[in-house]
Design an enzyme around this catalytic site. Structure first.
Site, PDB file in Angstrom:
ATOM      1  N   ALA A 152     -26.668 -22.888  80.479  1.00 22.66           N
ATOM      2  CA  ALA A 152     -27.282 -23.024  81.810  1.00 22.66           C
ATOM      3  C   ALA A 152     -28.318 -21.925  82.082  1.00 22.66           C
ATOM      4  CB  ALA A 152     -26.183 -22.983  82.877  1.00 22.66           C
ATOM      5  N   PHE A 154     -30.609 -19.465  85.053  1.00 19.50           N
ATOM      6  CA  PHE A 154     -30.197 -18.579  86.143  1.00 19.50           C
ATOM      7  C   PHE A 154     -30.439 -19.181  87.522  1.00 19.50           C
ATOM      8  CE2 PHE A 154     -34.739 -17.624  86.185  1.00 19.50           C
ATOM      9  CZ  PHE A 154     -34.993 -17.502  87.549  1.00 19.50           C
ATOM     10  N   LYS A 178     -21.563 -21.883  78.560  1.00 21.57           N
ATOM     11  CA  LYS A 178     -22.228 -20.571  78.550  1.00 21.57           C
ATOM     12  C   LYS A 178     -23.153 -20.498  79.768  1.00 21.57           C
ATOM     13  CE  LYS A 178     -25.983 -18.729  76.957  1.00 21.57           C
ATOM     14  NZ  LYS A 178     -26.224 -17.749  78.048  1.00 21.57           N
ATOM     15  N   GLU A 181     -26.581 -15.390  81.465  1.00 18.16           N
ATOM     16  CA  GLU A 181     -26.051 -14.023  81.468  1.00 18.16           C
ATOM     17  C   GLU A 181     -26.427 -13.263  82.740  1.00 18.16           C
ATOM     18  OE1 GLU A 181     -28.211 -15.367  79.499  1.00 18.16           O
ATOM     19  OE2 GLU A 181     -30.001 -14.127  79.238  1.00 18.16           O
ATOM     20  N   ARG A 182     -27.403 -13.794  83.492  1.00 16.62           N
ATOM     21  CA  ARG A 182     -27.827 -13.108  84.721  1.00 16.62           C
ATOM     22  C   ARG A 182     -26.962 -13.475  85.918  1.00 16.62           C
ATOM     23  NH1 ARG A 182     -33.561 -12.087  83.704  1.00 16.62           N
ATOM     24  NH2 ARG A 182     -34.237 -13.352  81.981  1.00 16.62           N
ATOM     25  N   SER A 231     -35.776 -22.948  80.070  1.00 13.66           N
ATOM     26  CA  SER A 231     -37.199 -22.919  79.741  1.00 13.66           C
ATOM     27  C   SER A 231     -37.515 -23.768  78.504  1.00 13.66           C
ATOM     28  CB  SER A 231     -37.623 -21.481  79.463  1.00 13.66           C
ATOM     29  OG  SER A 231     -36.946 -21.021  78.309  1.00 13.66           O
ATOM     30  N   CYS A 286     -36.916 -25.766  89.366  1.00 15.77           N
ATOM     31  CA  CYS A 286     -37.658 -26.579  88.390  1.00 15.77           C
ATOM     32  C   CYS A 286     -38.384 -27.721  89.096  1.00 15.77           C
ATOM     33  CB  CYS A 286     -36.729 -27.136  87.337  1.00 15.77           C
ATOM     34  SG  CYS A 286     -35.562 -28.293  88.021  1.00 15.77           S
ATOM     35  N   GLU A 386     -46.160 -22.520  83.656  1.00 16.22           N
ATOM     36  CA  GLU A 386     -45.190 -22.572  84.755  1.00 16.22           C
ATOM     37  C   GLU A 386     -45.044 -21.142  85.295  1.00 16.22           C
ATOM     38  OE1 GLU A 386     -41.053 -23.104  83.633  1.00 16.22           O
ATOM     39  OE2 GLU A 386     -40.676 -24.279  85.433  1.00 16.22           O
TER      40      GLU A 386
HETATM   41  P1  NAD Z   1     -34.080 -19.559  79.957  1.00 15.13           P
HETATM   42  O1  NAD Z   1     -34.558 -20.565  78.985  1.00 15.13           O
HETATM   43  O2  NAD Z   1     -34.592 -18.168  79.853  1.00 15.13           O
HETATM   44  O3  NAD Z   1     -32.481 -19.436  79.879  1.00 15.13           O
HETATM   45  C1  NAD Z   1     -31.652 -20.600  79.857  1.00 15.13           C
HETATM   46  C2  NAD Z   1     -30.475 -20.363  78.934  1.00 15.13           C
HETATM   47  O4  NAD Z   1     -30.957 -20.233  77.586  1.00 15.13           O
HETATM   48  C3  NAD Z   1     -29.710 -19.094  79.257  1.00 15.13           C
HETATM   49  O5  NAD Z   1     -28.326 -19.385  79.167  1.00 15.13           O
HETATM   50  C4  NAD Z   1     -30.168 -18.103  78.203  1.00 15.13           C
HETATM   51  O6  NAD Z   1     -29.135 -17.221  77.799  1.00 15.13           O
HETATM   52  C5  NAD Z   1     -30.614 -18.966  77.035  1.00 15.13           C
HETATM   53  N1  NAD Z   1     -31.828 -18.460  76.370  1.00 15.13           N
HETATM   54  C6  NAD Z   1     -32.867 -17.816  76.943  1.00 15.13           C
HETATM   55  N2  NAD Z   1     -33.841 -17.583  76.036  1.00 15.13           N
HETATM   56  C7  NAD Z   1     -33.403 -18.062  74.868  1.00 15.13           C
HETATM   57  C8  NAD Z   1     -33.963 -18.133  73.564  1.00 15.13           C
HETATM   58  N3  NAD Z   1     -35.162 -17.622  73.283  1.00 15.13           N
HETATM   59  N4  NAD Z   1     -33.242 -18.709  72.608  1.00 15.13           N
HETATM   60  C9  NAD Z   1     -32.041 -19.237  72.883  1.00 15.13           C
HETATM   61  N5  NAD Z   1     -31.458 -19.195  74.094  1.00 15.13           N
HETATM   62  C10 NAD Z   1     -32.126 -18.629  75.087  1.00 15.13           C
HETATM   63  O7  NAD Z   1     -34.333 -20.153  81.413  1.00 15.13           O
HETATM   64  P2  NAD Z   1     -34.135 -19.422  82.785  1.00 15.13           P
HETATM   65  O8  NAD Z   1     -35.183 -18.366  82.923  1.00 15.13           O
HETATM   66  O9  NAD Z   1     -32.701 -19.026  82.937  1.00 15.13           O
HETATM   67  O10 NAD Z   1     -34.422 -20.623  83.796  1.00 15.13           O
HETATM   68  C11 NAD Z   1     -35.709 -20.956  84.240  1.00 15.13           C
HETATM   69  C12 NAD Z   1     -36.279 -22.134  83.490  1.00 15.13           C
HETATM   70  O11 NAD Z   1     -35.397 -23.234  83.564  1.00 15.13           O
HETATM   71  C13 NAD Z   1     -37.591 -22.635  84.076  1.00 15.13           C
HETATM   72  O12 NAD Z   1     -38.466 -22.958  83.016  1.00 15.13           O
HETATM   73  C14 NAD Z   1     -37.195 -23.884  84.828  1.00 15.13           C
HETATM   74  O13 NAD Z   1     -38.216 -24.844  84.999  1.00 15.13           O
HETATM   75  C15 NAD Z   1     -36.109 -24.409  83.946  1.00 15.13           C
HETATM   76  N6  NAD Z   1     -35.230 -25.299  84.677  1.00 15.13           N
HETATM   77  C16 NAD Z   1     -35.333 -26.633  84.405  1.00 15.13           C
HETATM   78  C17 NAD Z   1     -34.534 -27.535  85.096  1.00 15.13           C
HETATM   79  C18 NAD Z   1     -34.636 -28.999  84.823  1.00 15.13           C
HETATM   80  O14 NAD Z   1     -33.715 -29.723  85.177  1.00 15.13           O
HETATM   81  N7  NAD Z   1     -35.711 -29.470  84.216  1.00 15.13           N
HETATM   82  C19 NAD Z   1     -33.620 -27.070  86.050  1.00 15.13           C
HETATM   83  C20 NAD Z   1     -33.541 -25.702  86.287  1.00 15.13           C
HETATM   84  C21 NAD Z   1     -34.348 -24.820  85.586  1.00 15.13           C
END
Ligand code: NAD
Length: 503
Positions: A152, A154, A178, A181-182, A231, A286, A386
């Site tokens: 998931a 943050f 999972k 972490e934030r 992301s 999002c 974004e």
């Molecule tokens: P993120 O991708 O940084 O983190 C999401 C999850 O992936 C976390 O659990 C994190 O630990 C893990 N993660 C982070 N970077 C990683 C990497 N390089 N390799 C593997 N795992 C990794 O996203 P975020 O900053 O927590 O959330 C914001 C993003 O989520 C925005 O891009 C937003 O648009 C998107 N989002 C999309 C939806 C949707 O339904 N389309 C909904 C909510 C958020």
């Protein structure tokens, strides 16, 4: 001063079968001050293995539990979420920073999915076709698939985990979750409530971590399906790595959602909707409307849009009257400010600048105030990326066709909205725009859980979407049975040796 406890370390432990052999902490912060508010244990490899083993062992009995028993647990669960909505919201504001009212909305939208899971007795029904030939019937069962995992982001600490494990588990799967972490605290309380609702030990395990935990989930052979939200960088990687390892993956990712404003729209309503959808949750949604396209004379509404946006109050999420809370981290704030500056450097006009906003008493917080960038063109970085902050970029178009072509040329397909009082205009837009979720005078058209969350193009990887009928498809496999019970079986004299011809 505020109703939120902060400043001291507060431990979160896995509630189910895990015991932590080591304690390398992850440190969630209160984003308005950047103080540490809790410590969670980063799972070691051995602990992650123990968590999956626990899910695997629990699968045999959980998948065999009657569907009515599972339904009863989730009926109790949704009630417990309702009773604890304030505490869940408090934890969200503490770790994520959004306002308390918005945090309650976060829980509420997740609660709706937990409520929807209670309809499993209808949702999981198979199909039947009697008499496909003489004395022969075909029917299908929907069955669970095994251990499933959720990863998931943050920005919705309650809603998005609740898109994941309730749907997966009510189908009879066990689940490894999972959280980001934030913002781990809310998931821990959601898990505790599920345990209180009667969920058997071992069926839900939670691991905390970052990249190592994600790679572990993508690679472990016992995990059959991964639900990811976050992301594009992480989501595309997880989709590829998980799929290569033979898992089902559904991956909801980033967005750039356009609000198209027609000159015939209800001006009062449209401007309010735009302001709320661009700056609510500090733009960290999002489905935020992060881009406005003003069509024709709607261009003249821009000064009023700026005035209304200025009126929003930037403050810590737990403070009364706060409209816009802080961003998730100092890094996120620096990135948002860099993208605002890139617009200026590329020739856009900064109509409202939220950088250097001063929030009394919270000088160390990650605040950016509402920001509006006008005269934006599609090649600019503030349009192609974004931003994920309280920044609205504004483009202009002469006609509806021009607006549609702008939206369709953008790589993302998560959501869009059109504001108009003309039904024919709305119909043309909804038919011609290539985006998965469309609002007509609805700024954030996130579907209720009897539908599915259907982001498309660059915003989604996978075949079946989150929740609704598609969510059930994702978390189940189909077994098709064709059986023949011959009418004369009691008196059958010889075995049939020829292939059935279905006549
Ligand atoms: P993120 O991708 O940084 O983190 C999401 C999850 O992936 C976390 O659990 C994190 O630990 C893990 N993660 C982070 N970077 C990683 C990497 N390089 N390799 C593997 N795992 C990794 O996203 P975020 O900053 O927590 O959330 C914001 C993003 O989520 C925005 O891009 C937003 O648009 C998107 N989002 C999309 C939806 C949707 O339904 N389309 C909904 C909510 C958020």
């Amino acid at each position: 001063m505020c109703g939120i406890q902060r400043g001291g370390p507060r431990c979160c432990w896995s509630l189910f079968t895990m015991t932590w052999s080591s304690f390398v902490p992850l440190l969630p912060l209160f984003q308005a001050t950047n103080e540490v508010v809790s410590r969670v244990p980063k799972a070691t490899h051995t602990e992650m293995l123990a968590a999956v083993d626990s899910c695997s062992r629990a699968y045999a009995s959980w998948s065999d539990t009657s569907i009515l028993t599972r339904q009863q647990i989730f009926l109790r669960y949704q009630q417990l979420i309702k009773e604890n909505i304030k505490e869940l919201a408090r934890l969200i504001t503490l770790e994520q920073g959004k306002t308390l009212a918005d945090a309650e909305g976060d829980v509420f939208r997740g609660l709706q999915v937990a409520e929807h899971a209670c309809s499993i007795t209808s949702l999981m029904m198979g199909e039947t076709l009697p008499s496909i030939t003489k004395d022969m019937d075909t029917y299908t069962y929907r069955l669970p698939i095994g251990v499933c995992a959720g990863i998931a982001p943050f920005n919705f600490p309650a809603m998005i985990p609740l898109w994941m494990f309730p749907m997966g588990m009510v189908c009879g799967n066990t689940y490894l979750m999972k959280p980001s972490e934030r913002v781990p605290g809310c998931t821990m309380l959601l898990a505790k409530l599920l345990q209180d609702a009667g969920l058997p030990d071992g069926t839900l395990n939670i691991i905390h971590g970052q990249h190592a935990a994600v790679n572990f989930i993508c690679d472990h052979p016992a995990i059959k399906a991964i639900s990811f939200v976050g992301s594009n960088q992480a989501g595309e990687y997880i989709y590829e790595r998980g799929s290569k390892n033979g898992k089902r993956v559904q991956s909801n990712m980033g967005a750039k959602n356009h609000g198209v404003v027609m000159p015939d729209a209800n001006k009062e309503n449209t401007l309010n909707q735009l302001v709320g959808a661009a700056f609510g949750a500090a733009g960290q949604r999002c489905m935020a409307l992060s881009t406005a396209i003003l069509v024709g004379e709607a261009r003249d509404w821009l000064p009023e849009l700026v005035e209304r946006s200025k009126a929003l109050r930037v403050n810590a999420g737990d403070q009364p009257g706060a409209d816009v809370g802080p961003l998730i981290s100092p890094e996120a704030r620096a990135r948002v400010e860099m993208l605002i500056q890139s617009g200026v450097d590329e020739g856009a006009t900064l109509l409202l600048d939220g950088r250097n906003v001063h929030v009394k008493g919270y000088e160390n917080g990650n605040f950016v105030g509402p920001t509006i960038i006008g005269n934006v063109s599609p090649a600019m970085k503030c349009y192609t990326e974004e931003i994920f902050g309280p920044v609205l970029v504004v483009l202009e178009a002469d006609t509806l066709d021009d607006a549609i072509s702008l939206v369709n040329n953008n790589q993302y397909g998560n959501g869009t909205a059109i504001f108009t009082t003309n039904g024919a205009t709305a119909r043309k837009y909804t038919h011609e725009v290539d985006v998965g979720q469309i609002g007509v005078n609805v700024p954030i058209p996130v579907p209720l859980p009897m539908f599915s969350f259907t982001g498309s193009r660059g915003s989604f990887r996978g075949d079946t979407n989150f929740y609704g009928k598609q969510g059930i498809q994702f978390y189940t496999q189909i077994k098709t049975v064709t059986s023949q019970w011959k009418a004369e079986d009691a008196t059958t004299k010889a075995a049939a040796v020829t292939m059935p011809t279905m006549r």
